[in-house]
Design a protein around this motif. Structure first.
Motif: not given
Length: 316
Positions: A212-221, A290-300
């Motif tokens: 985003d414009e402030l420098g928060a980045a992400y990628v999904r594998l 590190g953390a753990t998500a249990y769905s892609w909705e939680e990843a969002d």
């Protein structure tokens, strides 16, 4: 506290050392470095380092296998593990006495004896500090093998001495360790050489991350992406620092799908992110968690929170 730990080590004939799940070089370095340190000074003691093996760390060591009976009357030491949920092999509670040695925030104060130093670059650095105290008090020696393991752990957790956790004490410790007889090139090759498939996956990561414009980045594998590159989740985790090379990124998260859960790997160049990790079944250092998500909705939701954290940081 170091003297008390030394006394406990002297008291027990059997010592079992644990570390955290999904190990990194500091987990292996502190665990196996402590094991070999004890063995060098007490050759008649039975000392074991346990946990599920990670093939990417074979260049450092291979864990031991012990049966339940071995824990009876044993001293158990857990290194580099902040929370009980992350201890690899939950039999760690089956011994006679439990010691925690760690450099993460002490949110989970488990054990009969605790030595936690959040100012230390790594748990491996703490094990060397324990050796220094034992050398002065008891005349302990450090083997070349121990020195190699501790150096590897320090290099891994400081990002080759580039992370802010690196202190003058860290450099002095590393300087002491390189005086021992081991091959630094062999360590660096084992730690940083990649198979071609991982380099290809790294290329995918660079081509597909969002920012985003402030420098928060992400990628999904996703599992499908990992299968495309014939890579495991553990192998993909080796790429977590890659986005740190991208100009303009302030903090980032890499999601790595594995089974029914998603590994959440958070890194930062300034904003504190371990509090965010705690919101999603995790924790860690202020700039590496590190953390753990249990769905892609939680990843969002992780992404949305990371963007909020970066926004608040920029507005300070």
């Amino acid at each position: 506290m170091k003297q008390q730990i030394i006394e406990k080590i002297k008291q027990y004939d059997t010592i079992i050392i644990h570390r955290h799940v999904r190990p990194d070089p500091d987990a292996y370095g502190s665990q196996h470095g402590l094991k070999t340190l004890i063995q060098a000074n007490f050759p008649n003691k039975n000392v074991y380092a346990v946990g599920q093996h990670d093939d990417s760390l074979t260049f450092m060591a291979i864990p031991d296998t012990v049966d339940d009976e071995t824990y009876k009357g044993a001293l158990v030491i857990v290194t580099d593990t902040a929370n009980t949920d992350r201890v690899d092999d939950q039999r760690y509670t089956n011994g006679d006495f439990l010691i925690k040695i760690d450099h993460h925030p002490n949110d989970d104060q488990y054990g009969d004896m605790l030595w936690v130093d959040t100012t230390s670059s790594s748990c491996s650095e703490m094990i060397y500090e324990l050796f220094e105290a034992a050398r002065e008090l008891e005349g302990w020696v450090l083997s070349d093998r121990s020195a190699s393991l501790l150096f590897s752990g320090i290099v891994g957790d400081t990002g080759r001495f580039m992370f802010p956790s690196t202190t003058l004490k860290t450099f002095r410790t590393a300087g002491d360790l390189v005086e021992y007889n081991f091959d630094r090139n062999e360590i660096f090759n084992g730690m940083y050489e990649m198979d071609r498939k991982l380099l290809n996956l790294q290329g995918y990561l660079y081509q597909n991350f969002e920012i985003d414009e402030l420098g928060a980045a992400y990628v999904r594998l996703s599992k499908e992406v990992l299968a495309q590159f014939d890579a495991t989740a553990s192998e993909a985790s080796l790429l977590v620092s890659s986005l740190g090379n991208v100009k303009g990124i302030t903090a980032w998260v890499i999601f790595i799908e594995e089974g029914e859960s998603i590994r959440v790997r958070l890194r930062s160049k300034g904003p504190i992110i371990n509090t965010l990790a705690k919101e999603f079944n995790g924790g860690g250092h202020p700039l590496a968690s590190g953390a753990t998500a249990y769905s892609w909705e939680e990843a969002d939701r992780v992404i949305a929170r990371l963007q909020e954290v970066v926004r608040d940081y920029k507005q300070q």
